[in-house]
Enzyme design. Structure first.
Site, PDB file in Angstrom:
ATOM      1  N   ASP A  62       0.887  -0.959   0.031  1.00  0.00           N
ATOM      2  CA  ASP A  62      -0.036  -0.071  -0.070  1.00  0.00           C
ATOM      3  C   ASP A  62       0.829   1.226  -0.030  1.00  0.00           C
ATOM      4  OD1 ASP A  62      -1.576   2.280   0.545  1.00  0.00           O
ATOM      5  OD2 ASP A  62      -3.052   1.101   1.926  1.00  0.00           O
ATOM      6  N   TYR A 155      -9.700  14.373  -4.259  1.00  0.00           N
ATOM      7  CA  TYR A 155      -8.586  13.868  -5.382  1.00  0.00           C
ATOM      8  C   TYR A 155      -7.984  15.251  -5.843  1.00  0.00           C
ATOM      9  CZ  TYR A 155      -7.492  11.863 -10.033  1.00  0.00           C
ATOM     10  OH  TYR A 155      -6.836  11.364 -11.134  1.00  0.00           O
TER      11      TYR A 155
END
Ligand SMILES: NC(=O)c1ccc[n+]([C@@H]2O[C@H](COP(=O)([O-])OP(=O)(O)OC[C@H]3O[C@@H](n4cnc5c(N)ncnc54)[C@H](O)[C@@H]3O)[C@@H](O)[C@H]2O)c1
Length: 248
Positions: A62, A155
């Site tokens: 990750d 985002y």
């Protein structure tokens, strides 16, 4: 272009743009480490590179978790000895309005899309500086310049951060002749954008002067150029790949 013996890391290389970048480096004979949360997808990309005759490994990690970044870099060093080229590509996106974002989701999007670039760059830069060679290419987005039109505001804010972090890293690394640049795609045909639905995609394509989405290979071409010696005097640059959507 040839990247013989250049150890290249592509995060999020299991699918989409990252996969196209990893395959392109493999075709140019780089040693490629594909880092992805989805290890099966990473193995599939690595397998295709190996079948074409180059060296590749798949690493599950990750990108937003410091301990996992350290472990991934040490696995890559164990396999290939160093990192010459880092492509910080992994990212997540969602069509959502600002009012519908929880604070947990905000933190996750900032961590995966922005903090990861800091963590990975901080991990590989000392080795690059020691060897006097290195290229870092970060994945920004037109959302980071325009604000999220379809993509969420978390985002867009993270991608704006990637643009500024790229310039900060470039300033830091320039005295060591290490180049740090970003590419800034508009709308590219991948699973990320297919989640938007056909109606939204058609409206978006109509807003692009080229009248269509780009391909992952369009992005890969710019990344390979920035990683090549042809771009050795380019640093802190944000390269738009958007069919004319933004011209700045
Ligand atoms: N597709 C577009 O239109 C577009 C436009 C601008 C920017 N981008 C950026 O390009 C990059 C790639 O986009 P894509 O369209 O190929 O996306 P995608 O969803 O098709 O692929 C993303 C890959 O990243 C991996 N990934 C996600 N979170 C991760 C994590 N925490 N750790 C490790 N791996 C993780 C996924 O497993 C997947 O393999 C992203 O940074 C995205 O924001 C995409």
């Amino acid at each position: 272009m040839d990247f013989i013996d250049k150890v290249t890391v592509v995060t999020g290389g299991g699918q989409g743009i990252g996969r196209a970048i990893a395959l392109a480096f493999g075709r140019c004979e780089a040693d490629v480490a594909i880092v992805d949360l989805n290890i099966d997808a990473a193995r599939s990309t690595a397998g295709e590179i190996q079948r074409n005759g180059a060296r590749a490994i798949a690493v599950q990690s990750d990108v937003s978790v410091e301990a996992e970044v350290k472990s991934a870099v040490s696995q890559i060093n164990g396999a290939f000895g160093r990192v010459d080229i880092l492509v910080n590509n992994a990212g997540i996106c969602r069509k959502v309005t600002v009012m519908d974002i929880s604070s947990e989701e905000w933190d996750r999007f900032l961590a995966v899309n922005l903090k990861s670039v800091f963590l990975w760059s901080r991990e590989v830069l000392p080795g690059m500086i020691e060897r006097g060679y290195g290229k870092i290419i970060n994945m920004a987005s037109s959302a980071g310049k325009l604000g999220g039109v379809v993509a969420g505001s978390h985002y867009a804010a993270a991608k704006a951060g990637v643009i500024c972090l790229t310039k900060s890293l470039a300033r830091y690394a320039a005295p060591h002749r290490i180049c740090v640049n970003a590419v800034c795609p508009g709308t590219i045909e991948t699973e990320l954008t297919s989640a938007w639905g056909e109606e939204t995609k058609a409206a978006f394509a109509a807003a692009v002067p080229f009248g269509e989405f780009g391909t992952p290979e369009d992005v890969a071409g710019a990344v390979l150029f920035l990683a090549s010696d042809s771009a050795k005097y380019i640093t802190g640059e944000i390269v738009d790949i958007n069919g004319g959507l933004i011209m700045d």
